[in-house]
Design a protein around this motif. Structure first.
Motif, PDB file in Angstrom:
ATOM      1  N   PHE A 158       0.802  -1.225   0.000  1.00  0.00           N
ATOM      2  CA  PHE A 158       0.000   0.000   0.000  1.00  0.00           C
ATOM      3  C   PHE A 158       0.833   1.273   0.000  1.00  0.00           C
ATOM      4  O   PHE A 158       0.295   2.376   0.177  1.00  0.00           O
ATOM      5  N   GLN A 215     -11.390  -0.058  -0.578  1.00  0.00           N
ATOM      6  CA  GLN A 215     -12.153  -0.926   0.322  1.00  0.00           C
ATOM      7  C   GLN A 215     -13.617  -0.981  -0.093  1.00  0.00           C
ATOM      8  O   GLN A 215     -14.226  -2.042  -0.130  1.00  0.00           O
ATOM      9  N   LEU A 238      -7.394   4.336  -0.142  1.00  0.00           N
ATOM     10  CA  LEU A 238      -7.643   3.059   0.518  1.00  0.00           C
ATOM     11  C   LEU A 238      -9.121   2.883   0.845  1.00  0.00           C
ATOM     12  O   LEU A 238      -9.662   1.780   0.708  1.00  0.00           O
TER      13      LEU A 238
END
Length: 139
Positions: free
Chosen positions: A114, A126, A122
């Motif tokens: 990441f 997700q 992120l």
């Protein structure tokens, strides 16, 4: 584009598994063994059936793996108060240092994977993965 993304997921999953396997080779544990140890650490006292479901394997295969890890001193089976037929599985003290090393390796792998991604990216990733997961579960 969808096919390319699906293929990228497949390749990425394989790369992640292979990289992690290379990182843990010095710990002398197989992928199945460290996966079992990780599941038991998250679900102490789980039954063989629960562990098998979490690992998506047969109860017989999970039982053999638990037996092996018990023989190695990393896991132990204990009687359950609520069901004398089922036995609960726990980590032993010997598993603690190994689990710590596995966690460090996993954390470092996540940091590499990441790297350069902001919190917003992120969060979007997700959300997208959650949608994909739900779609795949529906069949």
């Amino acid at each position: 584009m969808r096919r390319a993304i699906g293929l990228r997921f497949t390749v990425l999953a394989r790369l992640l598994r292979n990289n992690f396997d290379r990182q843990v080779v010095g710990l002398h544990v197989t992928r199945s063994q460290w996966a079992m140890i990780a599941v038991v650490s998250r679900h102490p006292g789980a039954t063989q059936r629960v562990i098998a479901e979490a690992l998506e394997m047969s109860e017989a295969s999970a039982g053999r793996l638990i037996d092996r890890l018990c023989a190695d001193g990393l896991l132990e089976r204990r009687e359950r108060d609520d069901d004398r037929r089922a036995r609960a599985v726990y980590l032993t003290d010997l598993a603690g240092p190994l689990l710590d090393k596995l966690a460090t390796i996993a954390r470092e792998a996540e940091e590499r994977m990441f790297r350069g991604m902001e919190t917003e990216e992120l969060e979007r990733l997700q959300s997208s993965l959650d949608k994909l997961y739900a779609n795949v579960l529906k069949g």
